[in-house]
Design a protein around this motif. Structure first.
Motif, PDB file in Angstrom:
ATOM      1  N   GLU A 221      31.890  11.306 -90.709  1.00  0.00           N
ATOM      2  CA  GLU A 221      33.132  11.984 -91.087  1.00  0.00           C
ATOM      3  C   GLU A 221      33.612  11.561 -92.478  1.00  0.00           C
ATOM      4  OE1 GLU A 221      34.352   8.675 -88.112  1.00  0.00           O
ATOM      5  OE2 GLU A 221      32.682  10.083 -88.419  1.00  0.00           O
ATOM      6  N   GLU A 222      33.284  10.328 -92.868  1.00  0.00           N
ATOM      7  CA  GLU A 222      33.650   9.870 -94.209  1.00  0.00           C
ATOM      8  C   GLU A 222      32.776  10.536 -95.266  1.00  0.00           C
ATOM      9  OE1 GLU A 222      35.229   5.416 -92.929  1.00  0.00           O
ATOM     10  OE2 GLU A 222      33.116   5.694 -93.459  1.00  0.00           O
ATOM     11  N   TRP A 223      31.463  10.651 -94.977  1.00  0.00           N
ATOM     12  CA  TRP A 223      30.584  11.378 -95.892  1.00  0.00           C
ATOM     13  C   TRP A 223      31.039  12.832 -96.014  1.00  0.00           C
ATOM     14  CZ3 TRP A 223      28.020   8.763 -99.114  1.00  0.00           C
ATOM     15  CH2 TRP A 223      27.336   7.594 -98.785  1.00  0.00           C
ATOM     16  N   ALA A 224      31.389  13.438 -94.894  1.00  0.00           N
ATOM     17  CA  ALA A 224      31.834  14.832 -94.920  1.00  0.00           C
ATOM     18  C   ALA A 224      33.040  14.994 -95.841  1.00  0.00           C
ATOM     19  CB  ALA A 224      32.170  15.304 -93.509  1.00  0.00           C
ATOM     20  N   GLY A 225      34.007  14.084 -95.732  1.00  0.00           N
ATOM     21  CA  GLY A 225      35.189  14.161 -96.572  1.00  0.00           C
ATOM     22  C   GLY A 225      34.863  14.016 -98.049  1.00  0.00           C
ATOM     23  N   LEU A 226      33.945  13.108 -98.384  1.00  0.00           N
ATOM     24  CA  LEU A 226      33.550  12.924 -99.783  1.00  0.00           C
ATOM     25  C   LEU A 226      32.888  14.181-100.340  1.00  0.00           C
ATOM     26  CD1 LEU A 226      32.083   9.292 -99.914  1.00  0.00           C
ATOM     27  CD2 LEU A 226      34.147  10.126-101.031  1.00  0.00           C
ATOM     28  N   ILE A 227      31.977  14.742 -99.555  1.00  0.00           N
ATOM     29  CA  ILE A 227      31.265  15.934-100.030  1.00  0.00           C
ATOM     30  C   ILE A 227      32.216  17.123-100.147  1.00  0.00           C
ATOM     31  CG2 ILE A 227      29.424  17.570 -99.484  1.00  0.00           C
ATOM     32  CD1 ILE A 227      27.936  15.209 -98.137  1.00  0.00           C
TER      33      ILE A 227
ATOM     34  N   GLY B  33      35.377  16.997-100.806  1.00  0.00           N
ATOM     35  CA  GLY B  33      36.190  16.766-101.997  1.00  0.00           C
ATOM     36  C   GLY B  33      35.433  17.086-103.272  1.00  0.00           C
ATOM     37  N   TRP B  34      34.144  16.716-103.306  1.00  0.00           N
ATOM     38  CA  TRP B  34      33.316  16.984-104.478  1.00  0.00           C
ATOM     39  C   TRP B  34      33.125  18.492-104.679  1.00  0.00           C
ATOM     40  CZ3 TRP B  34      28.121  18.906-104.390  1.00  0.00           C
ATOM     41  CH2 TRP B  34      27.459  18.850-105.634  1.00  0.00           C
ATOM     42  N   VAL B  35      32.878  19.213-103.586  1.00  0.00           N
ATOM     43  CA  VAL B  35      32.715  20.665-103.676  1.00  0.00           C
ATOM     44  C   VAL B  35      33.997  21.304-104.205  1.00  0.00           C
ATOM     45  CG1 VAL B  35      32.465  22.767-102.284  1.00  0.00           C
ATOM     46  CG2 VAL B  35      30.930  20.825-101.905  1.00  0.00           C
ATOM     47  N   GLU B  36      35.143  20.829-103.735  1.00  0.00           N
ATOM     48  CA  GLU B  36      36.438  21.342-104.203  1.00  0.00           C
ATOM     49  C   GLU B  36      36.625  21.077-105.690  1.00  0.00           C
ATOM     50  OE1 GLU B  36      40.196  23.061-104.034  1.00  0.00           O
ATOM     51  OE2 GLU B  36      38.941  22.826-102.241  1.00  0.00           O
ATOM     52  N   GLU B  37      36.338  19.833-106.094  1.00  0.00           N
ATOM     53  CA  GLU B  37      36.566  19.447-107.495  1.00  0.00           C
ATOM     54  C   GLU B  37      35.629  20.163-108.457  1.00  0.00           C
ATOM     55  OE1 GLU B  37      36.105  15.242-107.520  1.00  0.00           O
ATOM     56  OE2 GLU B  37      37.881  14.873-106.276  1.00  0.00           O
ATOM     57  N   THR B  38      34.414  20.454-108.001  1.00  0.00           N
ATOM     58  CA  THR B  38      33.435  21.088-108.886  1.00  0.00           C
ATOM     59  C   THR B  38      33.423  22.610-108.774  1.00  0.00           C
ATOM     60  OG1 THR B  38      31.722  20.711-107.189  1.00  0.00           O
ATOM     61  CG2 THR B  38      31.924  19.067-108.944  1.00  0.00           C
ATOM     62  N   GLY B  39      34.367  23.165-107.996  1.00  0.00           N
ATOM     63  CA  GLY B  39      34.497  24.613-107.910  1.00  0.00           C
ATOM     64  C   GLY B  39      33.313  25.302-107.260  1.00  0.00           C
ATOM     65  N   GLN B  40      32.722  24.671-106.243  1.00  0.00           N
ATOM     66  CA  GLN B  40      31.541  25.251-105.606  1.00  0.00           C
ATOM     67  C   GLN B  40      31.821  25.835-104.227  1.00  0.00           C
ATOM     68  OE1 GLN B  40      27.618  23.258-106.647  1.00  0.00           O
ATOM     69  NE2 GLN B  40      29.009  21.505-106.795  1.00  0.00           N
ATOM     70  N   LYS B  41      33.091  25.995-103.887  1.00  0.00           N
ATOM     71  CA  LYS B  41      33.407  26.668-102.630  1.00  0.00           C
ATOM     72  C   LYS B  41      32.878  28.097-102.681  1.00  0.00           C
ATOM     73  CE  LYS B  41      37.413  24.382-100.613  1.00  0.00           C
ATOM     74  NZ  LYS B  41      38.809  24.579-100.145  1.00  0.00           N
TER      75      LYS B  41
ATOM     76  N   GLN C  60      26.540  10.444-107.459  1.00  0.00           N
ATOM     77  CA  GLN C  60      27.376  10.509-106.263  1.00  0.00           C
ATOM     78  C   GLN C  60      26.818   9.557-105.205  1.00  0.00           C
ATOM     79  OE1 GLN C  60      30.138  12.205-106.436  1.00  0.00           O
ATOM     80  NE2 GLN C  60      29.582  13.086-108.424  1.00  0.00           N
ATOM     81  N   GLU C  61      27.700   9.076-104.336  1.00  0.00           N
ATOM     82  CA  GLU C  61      27.281   8.102-103.331  1.00  0.00           C
ATOM     83  C   GLU C  61      26.218   8.642-102.389  1.00  0.00           C
ATOM     84  OE1 GLU C  61      29.737   5.045-101.387  1.00  0.00           O
ATOM     85  OE2 GLU C  61      31.428   6.181-102.207  1.00  0.00           O
ATOM     86  N   TRP C  62      26.224   9.952-102.144  1.00  0.00           N
ATOM     87  CA  TRP C  62      25.288  10.520-101.190  1.00  0.00           C
ATOM     88  C   TRP C  62      23.968  10.941-101.839  1.00  0.00           C
ATOM     89  CZ3 TRP C  62      29.866  12.815-102.679  1.00  0.00           C
ATOM     90  CH2 TRP C  62      29.753  13.968-103.459  1.00  0.00           C
TER      91      TRP C  62
ATOM     92  N   LYS D 199      24.029  15.437 -90.068  1.00  0.00           N
ATOM     93  CA  LYS D 199      25.070  14.975 -89.140  1.00  0.00           C
ATOM     94  C   LYS D 199      26.438  15.080 -89.804  1.00  0.00           C
ATOM     95  CE  LYS D 199      24.430  11.077 -86.885  1.00  0.00           C
ATOM     96  NZ  LYS D 199      24.529  11.384 -85.435  1.00  0.00           N
ATOM     97  N   SER D 200      26.498  14.717 -91.076  1.00  0.00           N
ATOM     98  CA  SER D 200      27.771  14.745 -91.798  1.00  0.00           C
ATOM     99  C   SER D 200      28.244  16.169 -92.024  1.00  0.00           C
ATOM    100  CB  SER D 200      27.619  14.018 -93.137  1.00  0.00           C
ATOM    101  OG  SER D 200      27.188  12.677 -92.940  1.00  0.00           O
TER     102      SER D 200
END
Length: 209
Positions: free
Chosen positions: A138-144, A146-154, A172-174, A184-185
């Protein structure tokens, strides 16, 4: 959508540490040179403290070496569990107990046994390996997310390979994450209603919404 890679295999599980990282650069804490630390003590309070110390050390070590899962029978010879100059090692049964503690609520659910087909959950011989969650799914999911949001990839379909091996993921950490852990994430994001998985098993993709 970026073109999907055609000739690169997906990254495999990270099960073995890099000797350069783990033996020369990792800052082992002082208690790693204390001989009794390598034997779980019978006193309940002392044993709980040891389990907590080992859990923190395993998480720090795996984060440093970017390890996502661990096979006890292989890891028993890592410098983490075998202090050669001290001539001390953590017994395999004690290592399994530490990992089982990490998988418990008391241990923060920072590990999870990988259960083979027909097997049972737990630290027995049939539980060949376990996830080590220096970040939980769930922590990895939140990071990813956030990254998608910040980089405009929605709204953009990204291959799972792009997420862990693509140029945009560098730093990136992942980056380089175990593919199964990534899946899983991402399932956490799917359950949250923030992503959808597309494509087949060979080349799945994900779109965040």
């Amino acid at each position: 959508m970026a073109p999907a890679p055609t000739s690169h295999p997906p990254p495999g599980p990270s099960l073995l540490p890099s000797s350069d990282l783990t033996t020369t650069n990792f800052p082992f804490p002082p208690h790693h040179t204390f001989p009794p630390f390598f034997t779980l003590q019978p006193n309940t309070a002392t044993r709980r403290t040891q389990l907590q110390l080992w859990a923190h050390l395993i998480l720090d070590y795996c984060r440093h070496a970017r390890l996502f899962r661990l096979r006890p029978v292989d890891a028993a010879d890592w410098p983490l569990f075998h202090n050669a100059p001290l001539r001390r090692r953590l017994a395999l049964r004690d290592l399994r107990e530490v990992l089982t503690f990490m998988a418990s609520a008391e241990g923060g659910a920072r590990a999870e046994w990988v259960v083979p087909a027909g097997g049972r959950k737990g630290g027995g011989e049939e539980a060949a390996e376990c996830w080590v969650y220096w970040r939980r799914p769930e922590e990895w999911a939140g990071l990813i997310e956030g990254w998608v949001e910040e980089t405009g990839q929605k709204g953009t379909v990204l291959t799972l390979y792009e997420l862990v091996e693509g140029d945009a993921a560098r730093g990136q950490e992942w980056a380089g994450m175990d593919m199964e852990l990534l899946q899983k994430s991402l399932q956490v994001s799917v359950k949250r209603g923030k992503a959808g998985i597309f494509g087949g098993e060979e080349q799945p993709g994900v779109k965040f919404v």
